[in-house]
Design a protein around this motif. Structure first.
Motif, PDB file in Angstrom:
ATOM      1  N   ASP A  43       0.791  -1.229   0.000  1.00  8.85           N
ATOM      2  CA  ASP A  43       0.000   0.000   0.000  1.00  8.85           C
ATOM      3  C   ASP A  43       0.826   1.282   0.000  1.00  8.85           C
ATOM      4  O   ASP A  43       0.312   2.342  -0.348  1.00  8.85           O
ATOM      5  CB  ASP A  43      -0.938   0.026   1.214  1.00  8.85           C
ATOM      6  CG  ASP A  43      -2.046  -1.002   1.104  1.00  8.85           C
ATOM      7  OD1 ASP A  43      -2.513  -1.247  -0.029  1.00  8.85           O
ATOM      8  OD2 ASP A  43      -2.438  -1.572   2.143  1.00  8.85           O
ATOM      9  N   ASN A  44       2.078   1.214   0.425  1.00 10.91           N
ATOM     10  CA  ASN A  44       2.916   2.418   0.479  1.00 10.91           C
ATOM     11  C   ASN A  44       3.895   2.408  -0.687  1.00 10.91           C
ATOM     12  O   ASN A  44       4.457   1.370  -1.031  1.00 10.91           O
ATOM     13  CB  ASN A  44       3.686   2.472   1.806  1.00 10.91           C
ATOM     14  CG  ASN A  44       2.772   2.476   3.008  1.00 10.91           C
ATOM     15  OD1 ASN A  44       2.645   1.477   3.703  1.00 10.91           O
ATOM     16  ND2 ASN A  44       2.106   3.589   3.268  1.00 10.91           N
ATOM     17  N   THR A  45       4.113   3.566  -1.273  1.00  3.93           N
ATOM     18  CA  THR A  45       5.019   3.670  -2.413  1.00  3.93           C
ATOM     19  C   THR A  45       6.469   3.508  -1.969  1.00  3.93           C
ATOM     20  O   THR A  45       6.788   3.700  -0.788  1.00  3.93           O
ATOM     21  CB  THR A  45       4.862   5.031  -3.098  1.00  3.93           C
ATOM     22  OG1 THR A  45       5.329   6.053  -2.196  1.00  3.93           O
ATOM     23  CG2 THR A  45       3.416   5.299  -3.477  1.00  3.93           C
ATOM     24  N   PRO A  46       7.371   3.182  -2.894  1.00  2.00           N
ATOM     25  CA  PRO A  46       8.785   3.142  -2.534  1.00  2.00           C
ATOM     26  C   PRO A  46       9.278   4.458  -1.947  1.00  2.00           C
ATOM     27  O   PRO A  46      10.123   4.461  -1.044  1.00  2.00           O
ATOM     28  CB  PRO A  46       9.467   2.830  -3.869  1.00  2.00           C
ATOM     29  CG  PRO A  46       8.443   2.072  -4.643  1.00  2.00           C
ATOM     30  CD  PRO A  46       7.132   2.697  -4.264  1.00  2.00           C
ATOM     31  N   TRP A  49       8.314   4.509   1.663  1.00  2.00           N
ATOM     32  CA  TRP A  49       9.219   3.649   2.427  1.00  2.00           C
ATOM     33  C   TRP A  49      10.528   4.378   2.715  1.00  2.00           C
ATOM     34  O   TRP A  49      11.035   4.354   3.840  1.00  2.00           O
ATOM     35  CB  TRP A  49       9.484   2.346   1.666  1.00  2.00           C
ATOM     36  CG  TRP A  49       8.411   1.330   1.855  1.00  2.00           C
ATOM     37  CD1 TRP A  49       7.192   1.300   1.244  1.00  2.00           C
ATOM     38  CD2 TRP A  49       8.445   0.204   2.732  1.00  2.00           C
ATOM     39  NE1 TRP A  49       6.467   0.224   1.681  1.00  2.00           N
ATOM     40  CE2 TRP A  49       7.208  -0.479   2.592  1.00  2.00           C
ATOM     41  CE3 TRP A  49       9.394  -0.312   3.603  1.00  2.00           C
ATOM     42  CZ2 TRP A  49       6.912  -1.635   3.312  1.00  2.00           C
ATOM     43  CZ3 TRP A  49       9.102  -1.475   4.315  1.00  2.00           C
ATOM     44  CH2 TRP A  49       7.876  -2.115   4.170  1.00  2.00           C
ATOM     45  N   GLN A  50      11.074   5.038   1.703  1.00  2.00           N
ATOM     46  CA  GLN A  50      12.324   5.762   1.905  1.00  2.00           C
ATOM     47  C   GLN A  50      12.149   6.906   2.902  1.00  2.00           C
ATOM     48  O   GLN A  50      13.001   7.121   3.771  1.00  2.00           O
ATOM     49  CB  GLN A  50      12.822   6.304   0.560  1.00  2.00           C
ATOM     50  CG  GLN A  50      13.297   5.215  -0.398  1.00  2.00           C
ATOM     51  CD  GLN A  50      13.615   5.739  -1.781  1.00  2.00           C
ATOM     52  OE1 GLN A  50      13.321   6.881  -2.118  1.00  2.00           O
ATOM     53  NE2 GLN A  50      14.218   4.896  -2.608  1.00  2.00           N
ATOM     54  N   ARG A  51      11.034   7.624   2.820  1.00  2.00           N
ATOM     55  CA  ARG A  51      10.801   8.766   3.697  1.00  2.00           C
ATOM     56  C   ARG A  51      10.669   8.334   5.166  1.00  2.00           C
ATOM     57  O   ARG A  51      11.285   8.930   6.057  1.00  2.00           O
ATOM     58  CB  ARG A  51       9.527   9.494   3.248  1.00  2.00           C
ATOM     59  CG  ARG A  51       9.021  10.564   4.214  1.00  2.00           C
ATOM     60  CD  ARG A  51      10.006  11.687   4.412  1.00  2.00           C
ATOM     61  NE  ARG A  51       9.462  12.717   5.314  1.00  2.00           N
ATOM     62  CZ  ARG A  51      10.191  13.673   5.866  1.00  2.00           C
ATOM     63  NH1 ARG A  51      11.482  13.759   5.617  1.00  2.00           N
ATOM     64  NH2 ARG A  51       9.631  14.567   6.658  1.00  2.00           N
ATOM     65  N   VAL A  52       9.887   7.304   5.428  1.00  2.00           N
ATOM     66  CA  VAL A  52       9.657   6.887   6.811  1.00  2.00           C
ATOM     67  C   VAL A  52      10.929   6.289   7.409  1.00  2.00           C
ATOM     68  O   VAL A  52      11.260   6.547   8.573  1.00  2.00           O
ATOM     69  CB  VAL A  52       8.470   5.913   6.908  1.00  2.00           C
ATOM     70  CG1 VAL A  52       8.235   5.496   8.361  1.00  2.00           C
ATOM     71  CG2 VAL A  52       7.200   6.572   6.365  1.00  2.00           C
ATOM     72  N   PHE A  53      11.667   5.507   6.633  1.00  2.00           N
ATOM     73  CA  PHE A  53      12.949   5.007   7.131  1.00  2.00           C
ATOM     74  C   PHE A  53      13.933   6.147   7.355  1.00  2.00           C
ATOM     75  O   PHE A  53      14.720   6.129   8.307  1.00  2.00           O
ATOM     76  CB  PHE A  53      13.547   3.979   6.158  1.00  2.00           C
ATOM     77  CG  PHE A  53      13.241   2.553   6.527  1.00  2.00           C
ATOM     78  CD1 PHE A  53      14.047   1.861   7.425  1.00  2.00           C
ATOM     79  CD2 PHE A  53      12.141   1.916   6.002  1.00  2.00           C
ATOM     80  CE1 PHE A  53      13.764   0.558   7.782  1.00  2.00           C
ATOM     81  CE2 PHE A  53      11.840   0.606   6.350  1.00  2.00           C
ATOM     82  CZ  PHE A  53      12.655  -0.088   7.244  1.00  2.00           C
ATOM     83  N   ARG A  66       0.151  -1.927   9.267  1.00  2.00           N
ATOM     84  CA  ARG A  66       1.284  -1.151   9.777  1.00  2.00           C
ATOM     85  C   ARG A  66       2.611  -1.728   9.261  1.00  2.00           C
ATOM     86  O   ARG A  66       3.620  -1.692   9.970  1.00  2.00           O
ATOM     87  CB  ARG A  66       1.288  -1.138  11.317  1.00  2.00           C
ATOM     88  CG  ARG A  66       0.185  -0.325  11.967  1.00  2.00           C
ATOM     89  CD  ARG A  66       0.340   1.162  11.691  1.00  2.00           C
ATOM     90  NE  ARG A  66      -0.694   1.954  12.368  1.00  2.00           N
ATOM     91  CZ  ARG A  66      -1.860   2.257  11.828  1.00  2.00           C
ATOM     92  NH1 ARG A  66      -2.160   1.824  10.603  1.00  2.00           N
ATOM     93  NH2 ARG A  66      -2.729   2.986  12.494  1.00  2.00           N
ATOM     94  N   ALA A  67       2.628  -2.233   8.035  1.00  2.00           N
ATOM     95  CA  ALA A  67       3.821  -2.915   7.524  1.00  2.00           C
ATOM     96  C   ALA A  67       5.047  -2.012   7.537  1.00  2.00           C
ATOM     97  O   ALA A  67       6.100  -2.372   8.076  1.00  2.00           O
ATOM     98  CB  ALA A  67       3.560  -3.449   6.121  1.00  2.00           C
ATOM     99  N   LEU A  68       4.947  -0.855   6.928  1.00  2.00           N
ATOM    100  CA  LEU A  68       6.093   0.053   6.831  1.00  2.00           C
ATOM    101  C   LEU A  68       6.499   0.566   8.203  1.00  2.00           C
ATOM    102  O   LEU A  68       7.689   0.541   8.568  1.00  2.00           O
ATOM    103  CB  LEU A  68       5.739   1.220   5.904  1.00  2.00           C
ATOM    104  CG  LEU A  68       6.691   2.417   5.867  1.00  2.00           C
ATOM    105  CD1 LEU A  68       8.121   1.986   5.594  1.00  2.00           C
ATOM    106  CD2 LEU A  68       6.221   3.435   4.830  1.00  2.00           C
ATOM    107  N   TYR A  69       5.545   1.032   8.985  1.00  2.00           N
ATOM    108  CA  TYR A  69       5.852   1.545  10.319  1.00  2.00           C
ATOM    109  C   TYR A  69       6.507   0.457  11.170  1.00  2.00           C
ATOM    110  O   TYR A  69       7.503   0.710  11.858  1.00  2.00           O
ATOM    111  CB  TYR A  69       4.575   2.046  10.976  1.00  2.00           C
ATOM    112  CG  TYR A  69       4.777   2.619  12.353  1.00  2.00           C
ATOM    113  CD1 TYR A  69       5.378   3.861  12.530  1.00  2.00           C
ATOM    114  CD2 TYR A  69       4.349   1.930  13.489  1.00  2.00           C
ATOM    115  CE1 TYR A  69       5.557   4.402  13.800  1.00  2.00           C
ATOM    116  CE2 TYR A  69       4.525   2.466  14.759  1.00  2.00           C
ATOM    117  CZ  TYR A  69       5.128   3.696  14.901  1.00  2.00           C
ATOM    118  OH  TYR A  69       5.315   4.221  16.150  1.00  2.00           O
TER     119      TYR A  69
END
Length: 251
Positions: free
Chosen positions: A93-96, A99-103, A144-147
């Motif tokens: 559901d979250n774009t690449p 993913w880069q921004r949250v990491f 909450r996969a990315l988080y």
């Protein structure tokens, strides 16, 4: 209790929520506190508390803010890495870019802050780093996969840093809050189809039947950062009402 007398603490994301509670608790216990935040205007400055504008996703911003805070207060003894952002959605559901921004904020932000603060911490006889993790690092939460991935990284990074900095005299620990009653959670609830029902569901999934308070998380941070916790190192301390370790019988 004044176990932080003469100590200087730096708290990222310290203008609201858990970060503000941490800054208040450390100051109450005697510390002088530098608050770093994207918007530090809510910080009421005093001779023992001051805010600096800082984006933990920007290396220059971090370096400038940490240097100014250390110069203003005369060093650093404690760093609390609280700044972070959330993300909702499953694995696809979250774009690449998301993913880069949250990491970049939740994980690499810790590296930036610690990298800037470490020269000061190495001169302290009571150096401590406390990272703010999450129950999402240890339990599978829906959407909450990315988080969860970033907070799992924070827990792993905490243990690795504790190992690497052991001989340098810098302790590194983390707190792992359950769902906390913070403005961020409040904003999530406000856009739910039924905010009251959603809040009740969040409270019910925690064994003690309520959200964790920011003050409770702050008290745990203060313990881990205190010189009185000199033998506590590499720990990810759950503050979650027992979610990680307690199975509640149905009420």
């Amino acid at each position: 209790m004044q176990d932080f007398d003469s100590l200087i603490a730096l708290v990222t994301g310290g203008a609201s929520g858990i970060g503000a509670a941490v800054a208040e608790e450390l100051q109450r216990r005697g510390a002088r506190v530098a608050v770093l935040d994207l918007d530090p205007t809510q910080v009421v400055a005093s001779d023992r508390l001051r805010g600096w504008t800082c984006d933990v996703a920007d290396t220059t911003s971090v370096n400038v803010a940490v240097a100014e805070a250390a110069e203003h207060f005369g060093g650093l003894d404690i760093v609390v890495n609280n700044a972070g952002i959330g993300a909702a959605g499953g694995i696809d559901d979250n774009t690449p870019q998301e993913w880069q921004r949250v990491f970049d904020v939740n994980v690499i932000g810790i590296r930036r802050v610690v990298g800037a603060a470490l020269p000061h911490l190495l001169r302290s006889p009571a150096a401590a780093i406390v990272n703010v993790g999450s129950i999402a690092a240890t339990q599978g939460l829906p959407q909450r996969a990315l988080y969860s991935a970033t907070k799992g990284a924070v827990h792993a990074l905490t243990r690795a840093m504790a190992c690497d900095l052991l001989d340098e005299g810098v302790r590194v620990n983390a707190v792992s809050p359950g769902t906390a009653d913070t403005p961020w959670v409040g904003r999530l609830l406000s856009v739910a189809p039924d905010p009251a029902a959603e809040r009740a569901a969040l409270e019910a999934r925690q064994p003690h039947g309520r959200l964790v308070s920011a003050a409770e998380v702050a008290a745990a941070v203060a313990y881990l950062a205190s010189p009185q916790a000199g033998s506590t190192n590499g720990v990810c301390l759950a503050v979650d009402g027992g979610s990680d370790n307690v199975i509640r019988r149905p009420r």
